[in-house]
Design an enzyme around this catalytic site. Structure first.
Site, mmCIF file in Angstrom:
data_model
loop_
_atom_site.group_PDB
_atom_site.id
_atom_site.type_symbol
_atom_site.label_atom_id
_atom_site.label_comp_id
_atom_site.label_asym_id
_atom_site.label_seq_id
_atom_site.Cartn_x
_atom_site.Cartn_y
_atom_site.Cartn_z
ATOM 1 N N PHE A 18 48.144 83.173 -28.481
ATOM 2 C CA PHE A 18 49.067 83.584 -27.416
ATOM 3 C C PHE A 18 48.534 84.756 -26.592
ATOM 4 O O PHE A 18 49.209 85.258 -25.701
ATOM 5 C CB PHE A 18 50.441 83.934 -28.007
ATOM 6 N N GLU B 98 36.146 94.396 -22.755
ATOM 7 C CA GLU B 98 37.314 93.566 -23.034
ATOM 8 C C GLU B 98 38.539 94.214 -22.410
ATOM 9 O O GLU B 98 38.720 95.431 -22.508
ATOM 10 C CB GLU B 98 37.588 93.458 -24.543
ATOM 11 N N CYS C 95 36.900 102.443 -46.504
ATOM 12 C CA CYS C 95 37.011 101.611 -47.704
ATOM 13 C C CYS C 95 36.958 102.520 -48.912
ATOM 14 O O CYS C 95 36.152 103.437 -48.976
ATOM 15 C CB CYS C 95 35.870 100.594 -47.740
ATOM 16 N N GLU D 154 34.236 95.934 -32.398
ATOM 17 C CA GLU D 154 35.353 96.876 -32.575
ATOM 18 C C GLU D 154 35.337 97.530 -33.950
ATOM 19 O O GLU D 154 36.315 97.426 -34.709
ATOM 20 C CB GLU D 154 36.689 96.154 -32.321
ATOM 21 N N GLU E 270 45.162 84.692 -32.134
ATOM 22 C CA GLU E 270 45.114 85.109 -30.737
ATOM 23 C C GLU E 270 45.406 83.961 -29.771
ATOM 24 O O GLU E 270 45.075 84.035 -28.593
ATOM 25 C CB GLU E 270 43.763 85.769 -30.441
HETATM 26 ZN ZN LIG Z 1 33.811 100.025 -50.117
#
Ligand SMILES: [Zn+2]
Length: 663
Positions: free
Chosen positions: A355, A305, A158, A150, A353
């Site tokens: 639940f 998924e 970033c 994902e 995760e």
């Molecule tokens: Zn970076």
């Protein structure tokens, strides 16, 4: 040839055996066999267990997992395990942790904690991918490689110093010189003229709106930076195991990554889809994302998924009512998936995760969840022959990521209410309701073969886009606020619709966005009254020869002015009708497109043809009667069905295999 070497449809889920003692593994494979599981995704977050110290590998446990799965007839979608760097790497190299727009370096303790541009991180992922590929190259369980996980879910961008250096390299390749950058970014505005490359930084949090051209390049760069991470791992996998398909799991209709570009770099498109059971538009949103996945490589894809019931990451996580897991799974198959996979196989005992629902819940096998898992496995086996079948769509919706990024620049647009996903849905939903098959397509693609192409919005429009649209011979619809800027986010000379002006035969003089709750009436030439919300435009059309006005605004400052126009086969909409159905029906008729089940489809029933198979899905809580256009066999029940009315129970479905016509 299917997506993998496994015949029929794929059925299974993410499997995290490292969270369980080995005696549980034996129960897992026994229950997988009972449910008909033939593929599981393994090792997605296993880096810290596979490489507990630099260059020290502990593959023993994974060897035993793969051997056990193979011995029980389950193949493996094997992750390269690089989705979360291990603590030793983060502590040794704290600079690989991502930094947000405000300059805060994010801590270890979650997942996806990496800077996409970090050479240290990329080198470490490539080393692990190579070790995995060399270890398992001959393993008979290996069916597919699953790179990372994902991308862009948590870390889409970033803002650290390393990313700034990478951004500058990317900008130098795109703009060649600082003069080129200054011109493209329009730095004469607000005194931003750069005199040295080191002055150029990511669009971090600033006192006011950041330069939208800088932001557009940043979004291009951020998609490319993550793609470079994927490509680096993929190159190693292809070198060591050239015949094993490589994928990374996409995230449905996601703004951050240009999936057209990404899909070219992978062998199989896979998707993670989590429609919210509490959302009344869940089914139509899911259908749109599935059609996008099918369109990316124009071949079957895989739902890698999905949630058997509730997820765990929304503020309120509503479970799926009885039958909904099956119905949503069948919907993915209807839209081109060659299997049904879940997150995850066994419900977690701990972690964020715990639940999140699973095929095998905390309560074990004496549960509705498990009974539904078994029943779905049986349904998937009954539909095996659907694998590989392809869909032929006559309608395409245009989607361009660069245009999307430009359109949704914050604090610098006439209105922030134009959101591309919603604009796509405004056209997709009525098409879906009519059982019309829809492809998604990028604007530069050869569009021949379609009868109707709709561009809900093409804010950023280049001469190449315009040429591709001009070359298209079918019916074309272009939505408002299109043809506004070029690839550098600079307004086209003479204003909108820029390079589309000749094609559409209109000129936009003024944007007139509407405040929330305000409507503007428009009336078509045949007297149909429509209401527009969110957006209108002051349009000049009469000055262009050959442009017909199909609808005019009524009331207010726009009274009498053109609202919808047509030149040749190209229609322009200067507003967002609350319900575009009357316009759409005219367009479909003119284009000669009819939906699968004609006009008589009940509101909650979805009709979708895949190859020769007709999927009828009742999303409603009550029974619904549909008219079958042809006789055939329902693959789910084995029943022979005559042409004519058939009643579907609540959340029930028919997958009709038409009876072969005798020559
Ligand atoms: Zn970076």
């Amino acid at each position: 040839m299917g997506l993998t070497r496994i015949p029929g449809l794929l059925f299974g889920g993410d499997y995290n055996p490292e969270q369980w003692p080995e005696e549980v593994w034996r129960e897992d494979v026994r229950l997988m066999a009972e449910a008909g599981v033939n593929l599981v995704t393994v090792a997605v977050f296993s880096w810290s267990r596979l490489e507990p110290a630099p260059g020290v590998y502990e593959f023993g446990w994974l060897d035993r997992v793969l051997d056990l799965l193979h011995a029980n007839g389950v193949a493996v979608d094997l992750a390269t395990a690089t989705a979360t760097p291990p603590p030793w790497l983060v502590r040794e190299h704290p600079e690989i942790q991502p930094v947000d727009a405000a300059g805060t370096r994010l801590e270890f303790g979650s997942r996806q904690g990496y800077c996409p541009s970090s050479p240290v991180f990329r080198a470490a992922t490539v080393r692990l991918a190579r070790a995995m590929a060399e270890r398992y190259r001959e393993h008979p369980a290996l069916a597919m490689w699953h790179v990372s996980n994902e991308y862009a879910d948590h870390t889409a961008e970033c803002f650290c110093a390393e990313s700034a250096r990478d951004f500058r390299r990317w900008l130098q390749a795109r703009h060649r010189s600082l003069d080129g950058l200054n011109a493209a970014w329009g730095t004469s505005c607000w005194g931003q003229h750069y005199t040295d490359w080191t002055q150029v930084e990511p669009p971090r949090k600033a006192p006011g709106p950041v330069n939208p051209a800088q932001l557009l390049d940043w979004r291009r760069f951020s998609s490319d930076a993550l793609l470079a991470c994927f490509e680096a791992e993929r190159a190693v996998l292809k070198e060591v195991t050239p015949d094993v398909p490589v994928t990374t799991n996409f995230m449905s209709v996601l703004r951050d990554l240009d999936y057209w570009k990404w899909a070219e770099c992978e062998d199989v498109v896979t998707d993670d889809a989590y429609p919210d059971p509490a959302d009344p538009r869940a089914a139509v949103k899911a259908a749109l994302s599935y059609d996008l996945m099918r369109s990316l490589k124009r071949q079957p894809w895989l739902l890698l998924e999905s949630a058997p019931s509730a997820v765990s990451w929304r503020p309120v996580n509503v479970p799926k009512d009885p039958g909904v897991m099956r119905l949503h799974s069948l919907q993915a198959l209807a839209h081109g998936s060659d299997g049904v996979m879940f997150f995850q196989w066994r419900q977690a005992k701990y972690g964020p995760e715990k639940f999140h629902s699973a095929m095998l819940p905390h309560g074990g096998t004496a549960t509705r969840r498990w009974r539904e898992t078994l029943a779905l496995g049986a349904d998937v086996r009954r539909l095996a022959e659907v694998a590989g079948a392809t869909t032929r769509a006559e309608v395409a919706l245009l989607l361009d990521w660069e245009s999307w990024w430009g359109l949704e620049a914050p604090e610098s647009m006439p209105s922030d209410r134009l959101r591309l996903h919603e604009l796509l849905l405004s056209w997709y939903a009525p098409l879906h309701a009519r059982g019309v098959a829809v492809d998604l397509a990028p604007p530069g693609r050869d569009l021949s073969g379609y009868r109707l192409v709709i561009a809900p919005n093409l804010y950023l429009c280049t001469a190449e886009h315009a040429a591709a649209l001009a070359a298209f011979e079918g019916r074309l619809v272009v939505g408002p606020f299109s043809g506004v800027v070029d690839a550098a986010d600079q307004v086209h000379d003479g204003g909108a619709p820029g390079p589309l002006r000749d094609l559409l035969g209109v000129r936009v003089e003024e944007w007139r966005p509407l405040p929330d709750g305000v409507t503007q009436e428009l009336v078509t030439t045949d007297g149909t009254r429509l209401l527009a919300r969110t957006w209108t435009e002051w349009l000049d059309a009469e000055e262009t020869e050959g442009t017909d006005v199909l609808a005019r605004y009524r009331g207010g400052p726009l009274h009498g002015r053109p609202a919808v126009t047509r030149r040749g086969a190209a229609t322009y909409l200067s507003c967002l009708p609350e319900d575009p159905a009357p316009l759409l029906d005219d367009l479909l008729t003119a284009a000669g497109v009819t939906g699968v089940a004609g006009a008589g489809l009940p509101a909650d029933v979805e009709a979708c043809r895949r190859g020769r198979y007709l999927f009828l899905l009742n999303h409603g809580a009550g029974p619904a009667t549909v008219t079958l256009p042809e006789p055939g066999t329902d693959l789910l029940t084995g029943r022979a069905l005559p042409a004519g009315p058939v009643t579907l129970g609540p959340r029930d479905a028919v997958v009709l295999k038409p009876r072969p016509t005798t020559p």
